[in-house]
Design a protein around this motif. Structure first.
Motif, short mmCIF file in Angstrom:
data_model
loop_
_atom_site.label_atom_id
_atom_site.label_comp_id
_atom_site.label_asym_id
_atom_site.label_seq_id
_atom_site.Cartn_x
_atom_site.Cartn_y
_atom_site.Cartn_z
N LYS A 35 -5.86 8.47 3.78
CA LYS A 35 -5.96 8.67 2.33
C LYS A 35 -4.57 8.92 1.73
N VAL A 36 -3.78 9.73 2.43
CA VAL A 36 -2.41 10.02 1.96
C VAL A 36 -1.58 8.74 1.96
N ARG A 37 -1.67 7.98 3.04
CA ARG A 37 -0.87 6.74 3.13
C ARG A 37 -1.30 5.74 2.04
N LYS A 38 -2.60 5.69 1.79
CA LYS A 38 -3.11 4.78 0.74
C LYS A 38 -2.52 5.19 -0.61
N LEU A 39 -2.53 6.48 -0.89
CA LEU A 39 -2.02 6.99 -2.17
C LEU A 39 -0.52 6.73 -2.31
N VAL A 40 0.21 6.97 -1.23
CA VAL A 40 1.66 6.73 -1.23
C VAL A 40 1.93 5.26 -1.55
N LEU A 41 1.19 4.37 -0.90
CA LEU A 41 1.40 2.94 -1.12
C LEU A 41 1.04 2.53 -2.54
N GLU A 42 -0.05 3.09 -3.07
CA GLU A 42 -0.46 2.75 -4.44
C GLU A 42 0.61 3.20 -5.43
N PHE A 43 1.15 4.38 -5.19
CA PHE A 43 2.20 4.90 -6.08
C PHE A 43 3.47 4.04 -5.99
N LEU A 44 3.87 3.69 -4.78
CA LEU A 44 5.11 2.92 -4.62
C LEU A 44 4.94 1.47 -5.08
N LEU A 45 3.74 0.92 -4.92
CA LEU A 45 3.52 -0.45 -5.38
C LEU A 45 3.57 -0.58 -6.90
N ALA A 46 3.37 0.54 -7.60
CA ALA A 46 3.54 0.51 -9.06
C ALA A 46 5.00 0.22 -9.40
N HIS A 47 5.90 0.60 -8.49
CA HIS A 47 7.34 0.38 -8.72
C HIS A 47 7.80 -0.98 -8.18
N ALA A 48 7.23 -1.38 -7.06
CA ALA A 48 7.68 -2.63 -6.43
C ALA A 48 6.46 -3.44 -6.00
N PRO A 49 5.71 -4.01 -6.97
CA PRO A 49 4.43 -4.67 -6.65
C PRO A 49 4.55 -5.90 -5.75
N PHE A 91 -2.14 2.32 -10.29
CA PHE A 91 -1.29 3.02 -11.25
C PHE A 91 -0.58 2.00 -12.13
N GLY A 92 -0.34 2.38 -13.38
CA GLY A 92 0.34 1.49 -14.31
C GLY A 92 1.70 1.06 -13.77
N LYS A 93 2.05 -0.19 -13.98
CA LYS A 93 3.31 -0.72 -13.43
C LYS A 93 4.53 -0.04 -14.05
N GLU A 94 5.40 0.43 -13.17
CA GLU A 94 6.70 0.95 -13.62
C GLU A 94 7.72 0.20 -12.80
N SER A 95 7.83 -1.08 -13.04
CA SER A 95 8.58 -1.94 -12.13
C SER A 95 10.09 -1.69 -12.15
#
Ligand code: SF4
Ligand code: FES
Length: 204
Positions: free
Chosen positions: A85-99, A118-122
């Motif tokens: 669950k933690v790894r999934k959340l980390v990836l979702e958060f980081l993918l908002a920056h580098a999809p 999460f909303g894109k913050e690319s």
């Protein structure tokens, strides 16, 4: 330093005192995903993707395996519901920056992470610091550094140093888990040497 015996995923493993849980796992071919870790560099603990569960004297907690030192009789679990669950959340958060990061999308598939959660913050950079630390620790040149704080934090090449050192180095490029590092370098090059043609910049 003596040997320590610990258990990882039910396997008894001997590890040197002073080493980390990640190193012990890797020595036994147990895979733990990482993004900000590199064996050539000092542990950093920036991404938290390497989270595992450790149990010591009956107490369980989640830790970053790239930082956590081995200890006698430690019990480590690398895939629990909470760890995933933690790894999934980390990836979702980081993918908002580098999809578009290939590496992170592969990991997202493994952990069922939703890249659109999460909303894109690319910013395209996940601030793993691999480039900054490699240049400082291995090359001893400090051509790249972090600037600003919080949401504005980003990496930056020092143009004068980049012009002097980067053109025949670029050893940090393959370390970047996104494609931002190359883009940042080309941008620095274009700004520092505006007289170069676009072809020359692309080849830089
Ligand atoms: S440019 Fe790449 S290697 Fe450097 S901090 Fe950003 S994501 Fe990490
Ligand atoms: S790999 Fe351990 S915190 Fe990033």
């Amino acid at each position: 330093m003596g040997d320590i015996t610990l258990e990882i995923d039910g396997k008894s493993i001997a590890a040197k005192e002073g080493t980390t849980v990640l190193e012990a796992a890797r020595s036994a071919d147990i895979f733990i995903p990482t993004l900000c870790h590199n064996e050539m560099l000092e542990p950093y603990g920036g991404c938290r993707l390497c989270t595992v569960e450790v149990e010591s004297r009956g107490r369980k907690k989640l830790v970053a395996s790239c930082l956590y030192p081995v200890e006698p009789d430690l019990i480590v679990r690398t895939r629990t519901e909470m760890v995933d669950k933690v790894r999934k959340l980390v990836l979702e958060f980081l993918l908002a920056h580098a999809p578009d990061s290939v590496r992170m999308n592969e990991l997202a598939a493994e952990y069922g992470a939703d890249k659109d959660r999460f909303g894109k913050e690319s910013s395209f950079c996940i601030l793993c610091g691999l480039c900054v630390r490699y240049c400082a620790e291995v090359k001893k040149r400090n051509v790249i550094g972090f600037v600003d704080q919080g949401a504005k934090r980003e990496i930056n090449f020092i143009p004068e140093l980049a012009a002097q050192y980067c053109w025949d180095c670029k050893e940090c490029f393959p370390l970047c888990p996104t494609s931002y590092l190359q883009a940042a370098y080309h941008l620095t090059h274009a700004i520092a040497f505006p007289s170069l043609s676009l072809d020359e910049v692309a080849q830089a």
